[in-house]
Design an enzyme around this catalytic site. Structure first.
Site, PDB file in Angstrom:
ATOM      1  CG  HIS A 271      10.623  -1.288 -10.773  1.00 63.61           C
ATOM      2  ND1 HIS A 271      11.050  -2.401 -10.652  1.00 63.61           N
ATOM      3  CD2 HIS A 271      10.044  -0.889  -9.487  1.00 63.61           C
ATOM      4  CE1 HIS A 271      11.060  -2.615  -9.349  1.00 63.61           C
ATOM      5  NE2 HIS A 271      10.275  -2.004  -8.581  1.00 63.61           N
ATOM      6  CD  GLU A 272       8.851   2.580  -8.425  1.00 59.69           C
ATOM      7  OE1 GLU A 272       7.623   2.072  -7.695  1.00 59.69           O
ATOM      8  OE2 GLU A 272       9.949   1.915  -8.178  1.00 59.69           O
ATOM      9  CG  HIS A 275       5.714  -1.993  -7.617  1.00 59.30           C
ATOM     10  ND1 HIS A 275       5.511  -3.011  -6.726  1.00 59.30           N
ATOM     11  CD2 HIS A 275       7.102  -1.489  -7.445  1.00 59.30           C
ATOM     12  CE1 HIS A 275       6.813  -3.197  -6.432  1.00 59.30           C
ATOM     13  NE2 HIS A 275       7.592  -2.475  -7.024  1.00 59.30           N
ATOM     14  CD  GLU A 301      10.564  -5.265  -6.676  1.00 61.09           C
ATOM     15  OE1 GLU A 301       9.733  -4.484  -5.959  1.00 61.09           O
ATOM     16  OE2 GLU A 301      11.692  -4.890  -6.939  1.00 61.09           O
TER      17      GLU A 301
END
Lengths: 508, 508
Positions: A271-272, A275, A301
């Site tokens: 997830h990170e 980003h 997001e």
């Protein structure tokens, strides 16, 4: 013409530099700073925040902005310059109404408040945090009140709409009420059906003990595998995973390693990384400028969710690397097959923690926060009542009542720094990711790419159509450019319905 | 009255905040930032440096400074306020002569230059670094030239004297020539005698393999043992050990772990801890102010040297903790007794690396740098000639000629950020440490304290007589207050003579 813009640019460069310094202090506070540092460092941050504020909000910048907005000047600007003017006007609307001293005091408070929150979470003691949160909320109400327009008179959500617009300018409570109604209508029935079949997927292996040091190593590997470039970034540890950056060549993400929750840790890393990849691919001529960030919180997001869910939760993605995970934890995963693993990482089960939630129940976590924030800013509840209200809503929507505040109202860092109106972006982001996913599927064969471990092409495609542009385009413009359609939540509902109908063999 | 000072204080607070931000960026660059970050981050640092410069050097501050120096105003100031005025005047002399753009360009260059130096050192390639160093030297010459006074006309060391005064206002080439003459006259004969007895101390155990992870753990322990407070500080890793701080509650030190040099690593830890303890004990009302640092570079160094040598190299210090080191490295140190260990850590042998040098040869390393800097700034040698000149002097003074520049001119970080005139402070610091040591010996029984593991009393004494005052007093004032005597290098010569005469059984 460009001379006028250059004058402005020199001034904006200062605000960008101060903002990078503030981002570094924040990163440092979350990942490294010693226990007793917060008070003194808070003073430093207060002063720098005031400087940042003044670097943007001052008569010279205001005058240049006004002149550049005049039609004869504006018409001559480049696309990038026009976007800069748009963002600066937005910032003016956000900040110019706030007295600078008030803003600085708020920033100092918000900084302290984050470490108080961490302590309160650790000790499961909301009362430690309550007074800070109350002051934060009061400041945010005050700030929002400066910007409420006459047209919103009588609208109980006027203050909250202002806060929402800071994160996603095109969305207010009106659109979000509709969005969440759709979620409730279409997804809650599926959640209910899945609940009946909870025993069908066995993910009990996930709570075995997974040594942290190996998790760190595997997560570093997987971040690089999806496209995180260690020459342009740093990975560290903090109470709650987050990503920040000072520019496109220094992007930083954190993880929080949990010895007894391997899946959560791995998907936080992916997830990170999503980003981080966004920030790393923003163009060199845009980074370190006012339009050098992601298009909006929701678009940001969408990228992390895209990597986490549409990429990371597929069988094709794990085919080339599952053996490496099994080698890392040869004992713990000895009896786990790839198919079992894939079913486990996609299992849906109502839980307490937003960041651990599966895709299907995730938007309900956001719905709850959305409703609480709306109530908080329309004075229907007080900060003191939050823990109780939180528990009540979790019972109502997910059939669960957290026993502690650590597992409840204290779980997220956002409110401690005043980020109200932020949470909805998470659900909107997931919805954008689904929209992008269906569109990209028409242009590339995800399964073949992932099976071949070829993630570069996906990264390049996202870079070309989204990342490189920074904030030149807004959410809807970007989506329209890319897919020929504006934001459309129907894809999200379709995606989750298809996925969970298949996974659990539900009646279509 | 205090109203006028308060006006100034508000302005100085900004410069302190900016300076903390710059220190954080520097810390981050040395310990964490990714490889490709330097260029973009350099721009940010350039802007913040210019802001820092302008926060001090501007008409308003200048006018307030002038007014506060007027006798009727000055007389009413507190001791702390007077010290602030003195420091501000000193800063004005240093900086006001430099055009702000030039200063910002220099800071940006110095930032980049540090990472170029690291690369050059790693690859043993001076040519990579040469052009950067040349530009750094040119800037420093230019800056110094702005401040050369008429009275120094015809003095070939006029430029270098200016640089020296930035680190230790009370010392110029005149005093330093005398100091180093004394060193040469009294110590070189001892070094020669010791050289003949090199075989008498066996420290071969030191190059065995000592796992880095255990070194890190033991060094953390020993730093805390001597008084480093982890609640107020951070320990990390960098190419060259250093200590920095943002205020007295956030003090940061690094170490560089060498698998085959246990002694060097341990004593770096104690050395940096000495610096850190100083910063941690500066008064709360002084920290985050213009006089919130150590009295001078030399006084700072006296504290690190005091802990490293006068405390850390004694048998009494190791008596309570040597067993713990032996347990940490039970194989490697199985055949090493406490007495052997103590002799080994005090062994004197000419070497290439300043930071690894023993106490006796240490000032010779400084002498060499002092002479080279003096020659560089009086145009007797060029940057291009430095590697050769370096080797020649090492041959001349220590009888050694380093084969690589990594072991030679590239070993220290200082020049890469323009810190010329800094090195002499190290030797002066050692001399101050000796002076303090003899004085304190009259007031406390070091042996008993150390044997009892009671270092708190030593830390408290230094805190009371030196640390707490920050920059209120200068070096000589501080020494006079404490010992009743100004700086006196005779103690240093006496200390080294006594110590090495005993250790090697030389003819007294």
């Amino acid at each position: 013409m460009s001379e006028l813009f250059d004058q402005l640019k020199t001034k904006l460069d200062r605000s960008v530099a101060l903002s990078a310094a503030l981002a570094l202090f924040e990163w440092d506070a979350e990942t490294l700073a010693p226990e007793e540092a917060a008070d003194h460092t808070g003073k430093v941050i207060g002063i720098l925040s005031e400087d940042y504020f003044k670097s943007l909000i001052n008569p010279e910048v205001k005058s240049l902005l006004g002149r550049l907005e005049q039609e004869e000047n504006y018409a001559k600007l480049t696309l990038e310059q026009k976007a800069t003017i748009r963002e600066l006007r937005r910032t003016y609307k956000q900040l110019a109404s706030i007295p600078s001293k008030e803003y600085a005091d708020f920033c100092e408070l918000a900084n302290k408040s984050s470490s108080v929150w961490a302590k309160a979470k650790k000790n499961d003691d909301f009362t430690l945090f309550e007074e800070y949160l109350k002051r934060i909320v009061d400041y945010k109400k005050q700030f929002a009140s400066y910007r409420v327009t006459e047209s919103s008179e009588g609208n109980p959500n006027a203050l909250y709409d202002v806060l929402l617009s800071d994160f996603e300018p095109s969305l207010s409570t009106k659109e979000l009420d509709e969005f969440f109604e759709l979620i409730k209508e279409k997804l809650v029935p599926i959640i209910d059906q899945v609940k009946q079949k909870q025993d069908e997927i066995d993910d009990s292996f996930n709570t075995r003990t997974y040594e942290i040091e190996k998790q760190r190593k595997f997560c570093d590997f997987i971040s690089e595998y999806v496209g995180f470039d260690r020459k342009k970034g740093v990975i560290a540890e903090s109470a709650h995973p987050f990503t920040t950056n000072f520019h496109n060549r220094d992007v930083r993400m954190t993880n929080h390693y949990d010895e007894n929750n391997l899946i959560s840790t791995i998907f936080s890393a992916i997830h990170e990384s999503g980003h981080a990849i966004y920030e790393m691919q923003i163009r060199d001529d845009l980074t370190l400028s006012l339009i050098g960030g992601g298009a909006s919180m929701a678009v940001h997001e969408s990228q992390s969710r895209f990597y986490e869910n549409m990429i990371g939760k597929t069988k094709a993605f794990w085919e080339p690397i599952f053996e490496s995970l099994k080698e890392t934890y040869s004992k713990q995963l000895a009896d786990v097959s790839l198919d079992q693993f894939i079913r486990a990482i996609n299992k849906s089960m109502p839980g307490y923690i937003r960041t651990d939630a599966d895709e299907l129940t995730y938007p309900i976590h956001i719905l709850i926060r959305y409703e609480l924030e709306k109530e908080l800013f329309s004075d229907q509840i007080t900060v003191h009542e939050l823990p109780k209200a939180w528990k009540k809503k979790y019972k109502e929507y997910l059939g669960l009542q957290p026993k502690t505040d650590t597992l409840g109202v204290l779980q997220d860092i956002h409110w401690s720094s005043g980020d109200f109106g932020y949470f909805p972006s998470y659900a909107i982001g997931s919805a954008i990711a689904a929209q992008i996913y269906y569109f990209m599927s028409e242009h590339m064969d995800f399964d073949t790419l992932l099976r071949g471990g070829n993630l570069d092409q996906i990264k390049a495609y996202l870079g070309e159509h989204i990342h490189q542009y920074g904030m030149i385009y807004g959410m809807n413009e970007l989506l329209f450019h890319m897919t020929g359609e504006r934001f459309n939540p129907e894809y999200y509902v379709r995606y989750l319905t298809e996925k969970y109908t298949n996974l659990y063999g539900l009646d279509a």
